[in-house]
Scaffold this active site. Sequence first.
Site, PDB file in Angstrom:
ATOM      1  N   GLY A  14       0.807  -1.215   0.000  1.00 31.93           N
ATOM      2  CA  GLY A  14       0.000   0.000   0.000  1.00 31.93           C
ATOM      3  C   GLY A  14       0.833   1.254   0.000  1.00 31.93           C
ATOM      4  O   GLY A  14       0.360   2.323   0.397  1.00 31.93           O
ATOM      5  N   SER A  15       2.080   1.162  -0.462  1.00 33.19           N
ATOM      6  CA  SER A  15       2.926   2.359  -0.408  1.00 33.19           C
ATOM      7  C   SER A  15       2.463   3.405  -1.436  1.00 33.19           C
ATOM      8  O   SER A  15       2.568   4.608  -1.169  1.00 33.19           O
ATOM      9  CB  SER A  15       4.400   1.999  -0.601  1.00 33.19           C
ATOM     10  N   ASN A  16       1.939   2.970  -2.572  1.00 32.28           N
ATOM     11  CA  ASN A  16       1.401   3.951  -3.529  1.00 32.28           C
ATOM     12  C   ASN A  16       0.121   4.586  -2.993  1.00 32.28           C
ATOM     13  O   ASN A  16      -0.095   5.790  -3.142  1.00 32.28           O
ATOM     14  CB  ASN A  16       1.170   3.299  -4.891  1.00 32.28           C
ATOM     15  N   LEU A  87      -3.821  -7.329  -9.922  1.00 31.54           N
ATOM     16  CA  LEU A  87      -3.169  -8.159 -10.944  1.00 31.54           C
ATOM     17  C   LEU A  87      -4.116  -8.817 -11.937  1.00 31.54           C
ATOM     18  O   LEU A  87      -3.678  -9.485 -12.864  1.00 31.54           O
ATOM     19  CB  LEU A  87      -2.337  -9.257 -10.252  1.00 31.54           C
ATOM     20  N   ASN A 104      -3.438   2.831 -13.825  1.00 31.10           N
ATOM     21  CA  ASN A 104      -2.621   1.762 -13.236  1.00 31.10           C
ATOM     22  C   ASN A 104      -1.174   2.224 -13.177  1.00 31.10           C
ATOM     23  O   ASN A 104      -0.752   3.052 -13.977  1.00 31.10           O
ATOM     24  CB  ASN A 104      -2.716   0.491 -14.102  1.00 31.10           C
ATOM     25  N   HIS A 106       2.827   0.791 -13.231  1.00 24.50           N
ATOM     26  CA  HIS A 106       3.617  -0.378 -13.616  1.00 24.50           C
ATOM     27  C   HIS A 106       5.096  -0.053 -13.381  1.00 24.50           C
ATOM     28  O   HIS A 106       5.551   1.039 -13.736  1.00 24.50           O
ATOM     29  CB  HIS A 106       3.356  -0.693 -15.098  1.00 24.50           C
ATOM     30  N   ASP A 147      -1.407  -3.429 -19.648  1.00 28.27           N
ATOM     31  CA  ASP A 147      -0.323  -2.435 -19.749  1.00 28.27           C
ATOM     32  C   ASP A 147      -0.257  -1.690 -21.079  1.00 28.27           C
ATOM     33  O   ASP A 147       0.797  -1.194 -21.455  1.00 28.27           O
ATOM     34  CB  ASP A 147       1.050  -3.106 -19.493  1.00 28.27           C
ATOM     35  N   GLU A 176       7.735   5.846  -8.237  1.00 27.70           N
ATOM     36  CA  GLU A 176       6.289   5.556  -8.341  1.00 27.70           C
ATOM     37  C   GLU A 176       5.510   6.522  -7.457  1.00 27.70           C
ATOM     38  O   GLU A 176       4.447   7.009  -7.818  1.00 27.70           O
ATOM     39  CB  GLU A 176       5.998   4.115  -7.914  1.00 27.70           C
TER      40      GLU A 176
HETATM   41  C1  GRF Z   1       4.055  -1.399  -7.293  1.00 23.06           C
HETATM   42  O1  GRF Z   1       5.371  -1.802  -7.498  1.00 23.06           O
HETATM   43  C2  GRF Z   1       3.368  -1.143  -8.602  1.00 23.06           C
HETATM   44  O2  GRF Z   1       4.234  -0.754  -9.609  1.00 23.06           O
HETATM   45  C3  GRF Z   1       2.757  -2.468  -8.935  1.00 23.06           C
HETATM   46  O3  GRF Z   1       2.383  -3.024  -7.696  1.00 23.06           O
HETATM   47  C4  GRF Z   1       3.206  -2.497  -6.675  1.00 23.06           C
HETATM   48  C5  GRF Z   1       2.334  -2.004  -5.571  1.00 23.06           C
HETATM   49  O4  GRF Z   1       3.107  -1.596  -4.473  1.00 23.06           O
HETATM   50  N1  GRF Z   1       1.665  -2.338  -9.869  1.00 23.06           N
HETATM   51  P1  GRF Z   1       2.449  -0.909  -3.220  1.00 23.06           P
HETATM   52  O5  GRF Z   1       1.434  -1.894  -2.662  1.00 23.06           O
HETATM   53  O6  GRF Z   1       1.818   0.349  -3.683  1.00 23.06           O
HETATM   54  O7  GRF Z   1       3.567  -0.665  -2.253  1.00 23.06           O
END
Ligand code: GRF
Length: 193
Positions: A14-16, A87, A104, A106, A147, A176
């Site tokens: 969940g870092s994004n 996914l 999305n 990537h 993608d 990201e």
């Molecule tokens: C990220 O590396 C993103 O590029 C991919 O899934 C990962 C999710 O990471 N689609 P996080 O859960 O947001 O840390």
Amino acid sequence: MVSLAIVVGPKGRGSNMEAIARACKAGTLKASIACVIAPTETAPALGRATELGLTSTTCPYAPEESYGERLAACFEGCDLICLAGYLRPVPAPLLQAFPERILNIHPSLLPEFGGKGMYGMHVHHAVLEAERSESGCTVHLVNDRYDEGRILVQRPVPVYSTDTAEALAARVLEQEHIAYPEAIQKRIHELGL
Ligand code: GRF
């Protein structure tokens, strides 16, 4: 206020999601997160969502058509859907309900190192095996092909000959966290939201 839904993966940290939440709080991203959706209750991102004060729910994956409908119900009232670690192919009814409004992220510079099976560490291993001197991340719109939707933002990083896949993944992940809020803001602007 533009309303976002964030869809995390079963193992996603969940870092994004967190980077997007922070950008909303800081006001650099003019939006708010209405809901975080995970496929399982054990997704680590859900704990982080609670700590951040975000509303979350689960929508378990199922192959039947009803899955698309259940998922769509989670997004009611949302302007944009942001996939971060999801996914599965996005069900067609959802693509139709949110045309050009699903984003999305990537972990490569698409169109390279994308497509079915290219996710997570598989991507970084492939970049190292191909001996590329550059990698990075891409935020793109989602269509019915993995993608391949229009690219909104890309941020490159160098690849060093001494890199492990883990070191490269960490360097890409930092970018990201900058790219995703930037891409959402760009899409908000494009759509005049
Ligand atoms: C990220 O590396 C993103 O590029 C991919 O899934 C990962 C999710 O990471 N689609 P996080 O859960 O947001 O840390």
